[in-house]
Design a protein around this motif. Structure first.
Motif, mmCIF file in Angstrom:
data_model
loop_
_atom_site.group_PDB
_atom_site.id
_atom_site.type_symbol
_atom_site.label_atom_id
_atom_site.label_comp_id
_atom_site.label_asym_id
_atom_site.label_seq_id
_atom_site.Cartn_x
_atom_site.Cartn_y
_atom_site.Cartn_z
ATOM 1 N N HIS A 1 55.532 39.238 74.402
ATOM 2 C CA HIS A 1 54.118 39.159 74.766
ATOM 3 C C HIS A 1 53.761 37.713 75.091
ATOM 4 O O HIS A 1 54.248 36.795 74.444
ATOM 5 C CB HIS A 1 53.241 39.587 73.584
ATOM 6 C CG HIS A 1 53.458 40.984 73.140
ATOM 7 N ND1 HIS A 1 52.655 42.016 73.536
ATOM 8 C CD2 HIS A 1 54.400 41.534 72.321
ATOM 9 C CE1 HIS A 1 53.074 43.137 72.971
ATOM 10 N NE2 HIS A 1 54.135 42.871 72.234
ATOM 11 N N ALA A 2 52.862 37.548 76.069
ATOM 12 C CA ALA A 2 52.336 36.229 76.411
ATOM 13 C C ALA A 2 50.825 36.344 76.549
ATOM 14 O O ALA A 2 50.265 37.450 76.543
ATOM 15 C CB ALA A 2 52.955 35.716 77.705
ATOM 16 N N GLU A 3 50.186 35.202 76.678
ATOM 17 C CA GLU A 3 48.733 35.173 76.835
ATOM 18 C C GLU A 3 48.303 36.032 78.022
ATOM 19 O O GLU A 3 49.063 36.225 78.974
ATOM 20 C CB GLU A 3 48.270 33.735 77.033
ATOM 21 C CG GLU A 3 48.462 32.873 75.806
ATOM 22 C CD GLU A 3 48.054 31.430 76.036
ATOM 23 O OE1 GLU A 3 48.212 30.916 77.161
ATOM 24 O OE2 GLU A 3 47.573 30.817 75.078
ATOM 25 N N GLY A 4 47.100 36.557 77.943
ATOM 26 C CA GLY A 4 46.569 37.356 79.043
ATOM 27 C C GLY A 4 47.069 38.790 79.050
ATOM 28 O O GLY A 4 46.888 39.508 80.025
ATOM 29 N N GLY A 5 47.754 39.215 77.977
ATOM 30 C CA GLY A 5 48.226 40.592 77.892
ATOM 31 C C GLY A 5 49.529 40.869 78.628
ATOM 32 O O GLY A 5 49.943 42.019 78.739
ATOM 33 N N LEU A 6 50.185 39.839 79.130
ATOM 34 C CA LEU A 6 51.448 40.009 79.842
ATOM 35 C C LEU A 6 52.549 40.412 78.861
ATOM 36 O O LEU A 6 52.690 39.807 77.794
ATOM 37 C CB LEU A 6 51.821 38.698 80.541
ATOM 38 C CG LEU A 6 53.026 38.712 81.468
ATOM 39 C CD1 LEU A 6 52.802 39.672 82.634
ATOM 40 C CD2 LEU A 6 53.275 37.312 82.009
ATOM 41 N N THR A 7 53.312 41.466 79.195
ATOM 42 C CA THR A 7 54.414 41.918 78.332
ATOM 43 C C THR A 7 55.649 42.240 79.152
ATOM 44 O O THR A 7 55.561 42.475 80.361
ATOM 45 C CB THR A 7 54.035 43.187 77.527
ATOM 46 O OG1 THR A 7 53.812 44.265 78.439
ATOM 47 C CG2 THR A 7 52.829 42.969 76.655
ATOM 48 N N LYS A 8 56.773 42.247 78.461
ATOM 49 C CA LYS A 8 58.042 42.663 79.073
ATOM 50 C C LYS A 8 58.820 43.398 77.991
ATOM 51 O O LYS A 8 58.994 42.878 76.890
ATOM 52 C CB LYS A 8 58.825 41.459 79.583
ATOM 53 C CG LYS A 8 60.156 41.821 80.235
ATOM 54 C CD LYS A 8 60.823 40.589 80.822
ATOM 55 C CE LYS A 8 62.158 40.910 81.444
ATOM 56 N NZ LYS A 8 62.086 41.621 82.703
ATOM 57 N N THR A 9 59.277 44.602 78.299
ATOM 58 C CA THR A 9 60.033 45.412 77.354
ATOM 59 C C THR A 9 61.518 45.278 77.643
ATOM 60 O O THR A 9 61.954 45.407 78.788
ATOM 61 C CB THR A 9 59.607 46.897 77.454
ATOM 62 O OG1 THR A 9 58.211 46.978 77.180
ATOM 63 C CG2 THR A 9 60.385 47.755 76.477
ATOM 64 N N LEU A 10 62.281 45.013 76.573
ATOM 65 C CA LEU A 10 63.725 44.841 76.700
ATOM 66 C C LEU A 10 64.464 45.961 75.985
ATOM 67 O O LEU A 10 64.113 46.330 74.867
ATOM 68 C CB LEU A 10 64.164 43.508 76.093
ATOM 69 C CG LEU A 10 63.523 42.248 76.665
ATOM 70 C CD1 LEU A 10 63.921 41.043 75.824
ATOM 71 C CD2 LEU A 10 63.934 42.057 78.100
ATOM 72 N N LYS A 11 65.507 46.457 76.623
ATOM 73 C CA LYS A 11 66.433 47.441 76.063
ATOM 74 C C LYS A 11 67.789 46.741 75.932
ATOM 75 O O LYS A 11 68.016 45.699 76.552
ATOM 76 C CB LYS A 11 66.557 48.644 76.995
ATOM 77 C CG LYS A 11 65.237 49.300 77.337
ATOM 78 C CD LYS A 11 64.917 50.387 76.378
ATOM 79 C CE LYS A 11 63.693 51.147 76.851
ATOM 80 N NZ LYS A 11 62.812 51.493 75.801
ATOM 81 N N PRO A 12 68.710 47.296 75.152
ATOM 82 C CA PRO A 12 70.029 46.653 75.007
ATOM 83 C C PRO A 12 70.672 46.333 76.353
ATOM 84 O O PRO A 12 70.669 47.158 77.262
ATOM 85 C CB PRO A 12 70.834 47.695 74.232
ATOM 86 C CG PRO A 12 69.812 48.442 73.443
ATOM 87 C CD PRO A 12 68.614 48.527 74.364
ATOM 88 N N GLY A 13 71.164 45.102 76.470
ATOM 89 C CA GLY A 13 71.805 44.631 77.702
ATOM 90 C C GLY A 13 70.857 43.923 78.650
ATOM 91 O O GLY A 13 71.297 43.283 79.605
#
Length: 155
Positions: free
Chosen positions: A92-104
């Protein structure tokens, strides 16, 4: 044949043998190279900063974020990148920015921007992270959310 010609011929032969060995090894499945990540930008799409000056020092950390836990809000002062080995992780980062990570999945981290990772899964998230800093430099700083300033964290 003079000495220079012998060295040139030897170098050519060794290079040719090496090239055939590499091709042979690859054809048999012994050697396979895959680019996991290559970018001039962090995961938020912003350009990476210049490397710091000084004696380069690479640090590799294996970080375990237990199931249901999150990291503190923090910043990094150097370029770093990781690969999620197991579990799932949402950064998560400011401003609601997200990134979802899966294995690899790779992650090219944010530099000098507050962010955190959260493991909403049922198993530990394990990420291997490579930091490109300079000798003796602290590269992760915990952000005091109440005073909005950086406090040094352990390396």
């Amino acid at each position: 044949m003079n000495r220079s010609a012998k060295y040139l011929l030897s170098a050519l032969v060794l290079t040719t043998i090496g090239a055939y060995s590499l091709a042979w090894a690859h054809e048999d499945g012994v050697l396979k190279v895959t680019t996991v990540a290559k970018s001039t930008k962090a995961w938020d799409g912003e350009p990476l900063p210049a490397y710091p000056t000084g004696q380069p020092e690479i640090t590799i950390l294996r970080i375990v974020i237990p199931a249901g836990e999150k990291t503190p809000l923090h910043t990094h002062s150097v370029i770093n990148a990781g690969v999620l080995l197991s579990g799932e992780l949402v950064v998560h980062a400011e401003g609601g920015l997200t990134k979802t990570l899966k294995p690899g999945d790779p992650l090219i981290e944010l530099v000098n921007k507050p962010h955190w990772g959260q493991n909403d899964g049922k198993v530990d998230a394990v990420i291997l992270v490579f930091y490109a800093g300079v000798e003796g430099q602290t590269f992760t700083h915990i952000v005091d959310e109440h005073e909005n300033h950086d406090a040094p964290a352990e390396k």
